[in-house]
Design a protein around this motif. Structure first.
Motif, PDB file in Angstrom:
ATOM      1  N   PRO A   1       0.842  -1.206   0.000  1.00 54.46           N
ATOM      2  CA  PRO A   1       0.000   0.000   0.000  1.00 54.46           C
ATOM      3  C   PRO A   1       0.873   1.250   0.000  1.00 54.46           C
ATOM      4  CG  PRO A   1      -0.089  -1.096   2.132  1.00 54.46           C
ATOM      5  CD  PRO A   1       0.724  -1.969   1.235  1.00 54.46           C
TER       6      PRO A   1
ATOM      7  N   SER B   1       1.875   5.068   1.230  1.00 54.25           N
ATOM      8  CA  SER B   1       1.760   5.651   2.561  1.00 54.25           C
ATOM      9  C   SER B   1       0.770   6.814   2.488  1.00 54.25           C
ATOM     10  CB  SER B   1       3.128   6.023   3.131  1.00 54.25           C
ATOM     11  OG  SER B   1       3.524   7.282   2.802  1.00 54.25           O
ATOM     12  N   MET B   2      -0.489   6.410   2.381  1.00 56.80           N
ATOM     13  CA  MET B   2      -1.612   7.347   2.359  1.00 56.80           C
ATOM     14  C   MET B   2      -2.733   6.701   3.178  1.00 56.80           C
ATOM     15  SD  MET B   2      -2.035   7.639  -1.705  1.00 56.80           S
ATOM     16  CE  MET B   2      -0.684   8.020  -2.773  1.00 56.80           C
ATOM     17  N   SER B   3      -3.847   7.397   3.279  1.00 57.01           N
ATOM     18  CA  SER B   3      -4.962   6.805   4.003  1.00 57.01           C
ATOM     19  C   SER B   3      -5.532   5.631   3.210  1.00 57.01           C
ATOM     20  CB  SER B   3      -6.045   7.852   4.235  1.00 57.01           C
ATOM     21  OG  SER B   3      -6.681   8.137   3.015  1.00 57.01           O
TER      22      SER B   3
ATOM     23  N   SER C   1      -3.868   5.224   8.153  1.00 57.79           N
ATOM     24  CA  SER C   1      -2.845   4.876   7.177  1.00 57.79           C
ATOM     25  C   SER C   1      -3.060   3.462   6.650  1.00 57.79           C
ATOM     26  CB  SER C   1      -1.476   4.958   7.836  1.00 57.79           C
ATOM     27  OG  SER C   1      -0.515   4.342   7.023  1.00 57.79           O
TER      28      SER C   1
ATOM     29  N   LEU D   1      -0.760   1.658   5.837  1.00 52.24           N
ATOM     30  CA  LEU D   1       0.331   0.852   6.375  1.00 52.24           C
ATOM     31  C   LEU D   1       0.060   0.391   7.801  1.00 52.24           C
ATOM     32  CD1 LEU D   1       3.203   3.079   5.007  1.00 52.24           C
ATOM     33  CD2 LEU D   1       2.665   0.790   4.253  1.00 52.24           C
ATOM     34  N   SER D   2      -1.041   0.895   8.400  1.00 50.51           N
ATOM     35  CA  SER D   2      -1.321   0.500   9.776  1.00 50.51           C
ATOM     36  C   SER D   2      -2.044  -0.839   9.839  1.00 50.51           C
ATOM     37  CB  SER D   2      -2.173   1.573  10.459  1.00 50.51           C
ATOM     38  OG  SER D   2      -3.447   1.612   9.860  1.00 50.51           O
TER      39      SER D   2
END
Lengths: 298, 275
Positions: free
Chosen positions: B114, B116-118, B160, B162-163
């Motif tokens: 993904p 690094s954005m929402s 994010s 990435l979360s």
């Protein structure tokens, strides 16, 4: 009589798991830990003593007058260094306007467009050499190129000299930040049908932005504190600047000038200006740490 | 049964597709510089089916897959000899822009990647790229639902991407890939970095996805191929000419490949005698 040998269960001795403070490894461990702590504290003594000294010597003179008035002459009392604060901001601003766009574009070339060519290897090496470039030589260089040709010391020349010093820092920091953008993110963007420009604008730059900003702000902080390159280019002025093409005051040169004067008032002002400069640089450093945190972390 | 299949002359029996073909890949040779990575493989990708690619390491499965949307063009030394027909256009044709090809033939990668954005922006990325005019939010929600991740993320679209956990990230990447409604979805070992539960979710997802899309799936996991793929292509490695060149050994319905393979090599591989 039959021999009955009674077999006792073997006695198992479990090792002690408690901490033995006199064990040779434990002693080594605590000595080294203590040493590291001690050295770390020693290393921070200079920083804290400098800040302490600046506050105790210069803190008392910081008031509205000092921050806004122009420098006093000779035996005058009062006065300030407002023109030097403005001058520093203006010249750092000019330097940023020159070095940030060029630095980021150069970084793009080094990191993304052509990372392995000969030209890139040479440019990267030269940028690294430039980071260690004696700052006074940047001043001399700009003196020869701009001051002599235009015939006057100026804020322009000072800004260009600072830009020369900022450029390699910005370039290398931005390159590093763009390199940190994982290849798989770029692959994903290409896989969605991005052109190279779109990959750069929509993935590489936004993802690398915190790192790029950190580099930029640290370069700005460094430039704000420079004095040598301004000696030959912006010189100094006792008045507020009216235009960019005239000698311009800056905090660092004011400190240099006033600290050598035989008047107590000027020396006090030099201390106060030093405190302002350190606070400014510290502020930029803290800002760099804050923006360096990525908004979208894992 | 023949054991000729691991020599340089072998060319696989042509697979006759039973339905319409969306990507007709006729690969003669793929080179990286002087290294011949893949040779003589004809692998048609059928519409609304999952086509699996299995084979030992280094047999060029990923190379074949990445050729299908010209991802390999990003590697400088890459050379493709052959043709890939997509709606009667050769995607390797002279006038074809690889950037455009990739908008119709999407890809899901081995490692979840993904941006690094929402979460929302990740899925909307492709729509914005194509200048989508319409209800963006609806498309994003639909893609997230189709990728079976809507329930996990509906309350945190602003967080994010990435979360998320690995499996969620991979499903997010699938949502991102299908948001633009591609024709074909190329999946390069999409589960190899996932735990068994996430793997199962993604596998179930692939089966559902073929309703709307045609899927080409590279997998290292033979069980996965039997569970998911309708048609399976087995690629072998040819070492007869010095290098390690991949080539198609056999392609057929998955059941046939695993239960009644025609080639000795395929039989040995699906029995797990080498990998």
């Amino acid at each position: 009589m039959s021999e009955i040998t009674q077999q006792l269960p073997p006695v198992v001795e479990f090792p002690s798991l408690e901490k033995d403070s006199f064990d040779i490894r434990a002693i080594k461990n605590s000595t080294l830990t203590l040493m590291v702590w001690g050295i770390a504290i020693m290393a921070s003594i200079p920083l804290f003593s400098v800040i302490f000294m600046l506050i105790s010597e210069g803190g008392s003179r910081i008031d509205i007058e000092a921050l806004t008035e122009i420098p006093p002459a000779g035996f005058e009392t009062g006065g300030g260094f407002g023109n030097a604060i403005i001058g520093t901001f203006v010249m750092v601003g000019i330097a940023s306007l020159i070095s940030i766009p060029f630095g980021i574009m150069a970084a793009l070339h080094l990191a993304i467009l052509d990372p392995n060519s000969k030209l890139t290897t040479i440019s990267r090496f030269l940028a690294k050499v430039l980071t260690g470039f004696p700052s006074i030589l940047a001043g001399v260089f700009v003196y020869a190129v701009i001051v002599i040709t235009t015939g006057t010391y100026s804020a322009w020349a000072g800004g260009v000299a600072l830009a020369v010093l900022m450029l390699p820092t910005v370039t290398l920091a931005a390159e590093e930040a763009m390199r940190q953008v994982p290849q798989r993110m770029k692959d994903a963007a290409y896989g969605m049908g991005c052109t190279r420009t779109q990959v750069i604008m929509q993935v590489v730059l936004p993802t690398g932005l915190p790192g790029i900003l950190t580099g930029v702000i640290l370069a700005v902080a460094g430039a704000a504190g420079e004095s040598a390159p301004l000696l030959f280019t912006a010189l100094f002025s006792n008045y507020y600047m009216a235009e960019l093409a005239e000698p311009t005051a800056s905090l660092s040169i004011l400190i240099y000038n006033f600290s050598g004067m035989p008047f107590d008032n000027q020396i006090e002002l030099a201390w106060a200006a030093s405190l302002v400069l350190v606070v400014l640089v510290l502020f930029f450093n803290i800002l760099a740490r804050v923006v360096g945190r990525s908004k979208f972390k894992e | 049964m023949t054991s000729l299949s691991d020599t340089g002359e072998f060319i696989a029996k042509k697979y006759e597709p039973k339905g319409p073909v969306v990507l007709d890949c006729q690969i003669n040779n793929i080179y990286y510089g002087n290294f011949r990575a893949v040779r003589d493989s004809h692998v048609p990708i059928e519409k609304n089916k999952v086509t699996g690619f299995i084979g030992p390491s280094g047999c060029g499965k990923s190379t074949v897959l990445r050729s299908m949307n010209r991802m390999n063009d990003l590697i400088e030394s890459f050379r493709f000899d052959g043709s890939i027909q997509y709606h009667s256009n050769d995607i390797y044709g002279k006038k074809v822009d690889p950037v455009v090809v990739r908008r119709y033939i999407g890809m899901v990668f081995q490692l979840p990647n993904p941006f690094s954005m929402s979460i929302y922006d990740n899925v909307a990325f492709g729509l914005r790229l194509n200048g989508f005019k319409g209800d963006e939010e609806e498309m994003v929600v639909q893609a997230l639902k189709r990728a079976a991740i809507w329930d996990d993320v509906k309350d945190k679209l602003k967080n994010s991407g990435l979360s998320l956990s690995g499996g969620q990230q991979q499903r997010l990447c699938i949502a991102r890939a299908i948001a633009t409604e591609p024709d074909v979805l190329l999946m390069d070992e999409p589960c190899s970095a996932l735990d068994p539960i996430a793997t199962r979710q993604v596998e179930e997802l692939m089966v559902e996805l073929k309703e709307h899309y045609s899927v080409a799936l590279v997998t290292h996991n033979m069980q996965q191929a039997t569970r998911v793929a309708d048609v399976t292509a087995f690629l072998g490695v040819d070492i007869s000419q010095g290098g390690r060149t991949g080539y198609l050994v056999e392609m057929d319905d998955t059941q046939k490949i695993f239960e009644d393979p025609q080639q000795l090599l395929t039989q040995q591989y699906v029995r797990g005698e080498f990998s």
